[in-house]
Design a protein around this motif. Structure first.
Motif, PDB file in Angstrom:
ATOM      1  N   ASP A  53       0.828  -1.202   0.000  1.00  0.00           N
ATOM      2  CA  ASP A  53       0.000   0.000   0.000  1.00  0.00           C
ATOM      3  C   ASP A  53       0.863   1.253   0.000  1.00  0.00           C
ATOM      4  O   ASP A  53       0.600   2.218  -0.734  1.00  0.00           O
ATOM      5  N   ALA A  54       1.920   1.236   0.808  1.00  0.00           N
ATOM      6  CA  ALA A  54       2.812   2.392   0.894  1.00  0.00           C
ATOM      7  C   ALA A  54       3.556   2.608  -0.423  1.00  0.00           C
ATOM      8  O   ALA A  54       3.737   3.751  -0.866  1.00  0.00           O
ATOM      9  N   ARG A 108      -5.007   4.193  12.328  1.00  0.00           N
ATOM     10  CA  ARG A 108      -3.970   4.171  11.296  1.00  0.00           C
ATOM     11  C   ARG A 108      -3.439   5.575  11.013  1.00  0.00           C
ATOM     12  O   ARG A 108      -4.222   6.506  10.823  1.00  0.00           O
ATOM     13  N   PRO A 109      -2.118   5.733  10.963  1.00  0.00           N
ATOM     14  CA  PRO A 109      -1.559   7.050  10.619  1.00  0.00           C
ATOM     15  C   PRO A 109      -1.775   7.381   9.152  1.00  0.00           C
ATOM     16  O   PRO A 109      -2.017   6.498   8.329  1.00  0.00           O
ATOM     17  N   GLY A 110      -1.651   8.672   8.834  1.00  0.00           N
ATOM     18  CA  GLY A 110      -1.831   9.124   7.467  1.00  0.00           C
ATOM     19  C   GLY A 110      -0.565   9.001   6.643  1.00  0.00           C
ATOM     20  O   GLY A 110       0.485   8.537   7.120  1.00  0.00           O
ATOM     21  N   THR A 111      -0.645   9.423   5.411  1.00  0.00           N
ATOM     22  CA  THR A 111       0.504   9.389   4.505  1.00  0.00           C
ATOM     23  C   THR A 111       1.508  10.476   4.902  1.00  0.00           C
ATOM     24  O   THR A 111       1.170  11.391   5.672  1.00  0.00           O
ATOM     25  N   PRO A 112       2.736  10.418   4.380  1.00  0.00           N
ATOM     26  CA  PRO A 112       3.712  11.458   4.701  1.00  0.00           C
ATOM     27  C   PRO A 112       3.305  12.849   4.230  1.00  0.00           C
ATOM     28  O   PRO A 112       3.880  13.854   4.683  1.00  0.00           O
ATOM     29  N   ASP A 116      -7.165   2.584   2.392  1.00  0.00           N
ATOM     30  CA  ASP A 116      -8.228   3.317   3.089  1.00  0.00           C
ATOM     31  C   ASP A 116      -9.422   3.517   2.161  1.00  0.00           C
ATOM     32  O   ASP A 116     -10.584   3.393   2.573  1.00  0.00           O
ATOM     33  N   VAL A 117      -9.116   3.836   0.914  1.00  0.00           N
ATOM     34  CA  VAL A 117     -10.159   4.086  -0.077  1.00  0.00           C
ATOM     35  C   VAL A 117     -10.883   2.789  -0.443  1.00  0.00           C
ATOM     36  O   VAL A 117     -12.124   2.758  -0.547  1.00  0.00           O
ATOM     37  N   VAL A 118     -10.127   1.708  -0.623  1.00  0.00           N
ATOM     38  CA  VAL A 118     -10.751   0.422  -0.939  1.00  0.00           C
ATOM     39  C   VAL A 118     -11.688  -0.010   0.189  1.00  0.00           C
ATOM     40  O   VAL A 118     -12.782  -0.523  -0.052  1.00  0.00           O
ATOM     41  N   ALA A 119     -11.270   0.214   1.419  1.00  0.00           N
ATOM     42  CA  ALA A 119     -12.131  -0.113   2.557  1.00  0.00           C
ATOM     43  C   ALA A 119     -13.408   0.729   2.526  1.00  0.00           C
ATOM     44  O   ALA A 119     -14.492   0.247   2.868  1.00  0.00           O
ATOM     45  N   GLY A 120     -13.281   1.989   2.114  1.00  0.00           N
ATOM     46  CA  GLY A 120     -14.460   2.838   1.962  1.00  0.00           C
ATOM     47  C   GLY A 120     -15.406   2.297   0.903  1.00  0.00           C
ATOM     48  O   GLY A 120     -16.637   2.364   1.070  1.00  0.00           O
ATOM     49  N   TRP A 121     -14.846   1.760  -0.188  1.00  0.00           N
ATOM     50  CA  TRP A 121     -15.695   1.125  -1.212  1.00  0.00           C
ATOM     51  C   TRP A 121     -16.459  -0.053  -0.611  1.00  0.00           C
ATOM     52  O   TRP A 121     -17.645  -0.231  -0.886  1.00  0.00           O
ATOM     53  N   CYS A 122     -15.760  -0.864   0.184  1.00  0.00           N
ATOM     54  CA  CYS A 122     -16.400  -2.042   0.776  1.00  0.00           C
ATOM     55  C   CYS A 122     -17.562  -1.639   1.676  1.00  0.00           C
ATOM     56  O   CYS A 122     -18.657  -2.202   1.579  1.00  0.00           O
ATOM     57  N   LEU A 123     -17.319  -0.674   2.555  1.00  0.00           N
ATOM     58  CA  LEU A 123     -18.389  -0.218   3.442  1.00  0.00           C
ATOM     59  C   LEU A 123     -19.544   0.378   2.646  1.00  0.00           C
ATOM     60  O   LEU A 123     -20.717   0.118   2.935  1.00  0.00           O
TER      61      LEU A 123
END
Length: 203
Positions: free
Chosen positions: A19-20, A95-99, A165-172
């Motif tokens: 993911d990173a 979960r922490p955010g991106t840099p 994070d976005v894929v999880a949002g799609w699932c929900l």
């Protein structure tokens, strides 16, 4: 899929390293990606669903549809479930955010993605049975999908969220739209004869 991603986030599993890497390839903050991400704001997406709900309410009452109140009420309930689900999950996964974003946590799952999926997808589900033309229905579905994908792209491109994070949002969002679709399908089957339905119009 949602369970798998959540487990990887909690366990700091190998999917997070992929993911990173994907995030580093995709992140390139610009004004356009920020504008796309903003389409997932509650202030933007929820009014779209509200307008669709009002439209369906007016048309349903005018047509004398049985349980005309059910589709807009179901849409409101499902939309209210978004923060009820997302906020506890953010606190649990931490979960922490991106840099790119300031140091913080609570980025999983993406609330903007879930909001966009439910608001724009819900608007599509509400309006779809009232469109007579198959072409109009296709345009509506494509427009809803484009909005959700645009928000998703903007969030990742701007660095507001990791891709998972976005894929999880799609699932929900998918689960909530399935919940919404059940009462809507029952309502459309009870619509009086002569009113448009999801299967009327040219093929």
């Amino acid at each position: 899929m949602f369970a798998l991603i959540t487990w990887q986030v909690l366990a700091d599993g190998p999917l997070l390293r992929l993911d990173a890497r994907l995030s580093r390839l995709l992140v390139a903050p610009d004004r356009f990606s920020e504008l796309l991400a903003d389409l997932g704001n509650v202030q933007v997406a929820v009014p779209v669903l509200a307008v669709a709900a009002v439209r369906v309410t007016v048309r349903g009452r005018a047509a004398g549809a049985d349980r005309w109140w059910l589709p807009p009420a179901a849409a409101a309930v499902v939309m209210a479930l978004v923060p009820a689900l997302v906020v506890p999950l953010k606190e649990w996964t931490d979960r922490p955010g991106t840099p790119v974003v300031p140091p913080a946590s609570g980025y999983y799952p993406s609330g903007h993605t879930t909001t966009a999926a439910v608001a724009y997808g819900g608007a599509v589900l509400l309006l779809l049975p009232w469109l007579r033309s198959a072409a109009a229905r296709r345009v509506l579905v494509l427009a809803g999908a484009a909005l959700v994908l645009g928000v998703s792209y903007g969030l990742v491109r701007r660095g507001y969220h990791w891709p998972l994070d976005v894929v999880a949002g799609w699932c929900l969002g998918t689960v909530l739209l399935v919940l919404l679709g059940s009462p809507l399908s029952r309502s459309s089957r009870r619509r009086p004869a002569g009113t448009p339905g999801s299967r009327t119009g040219p093929s």
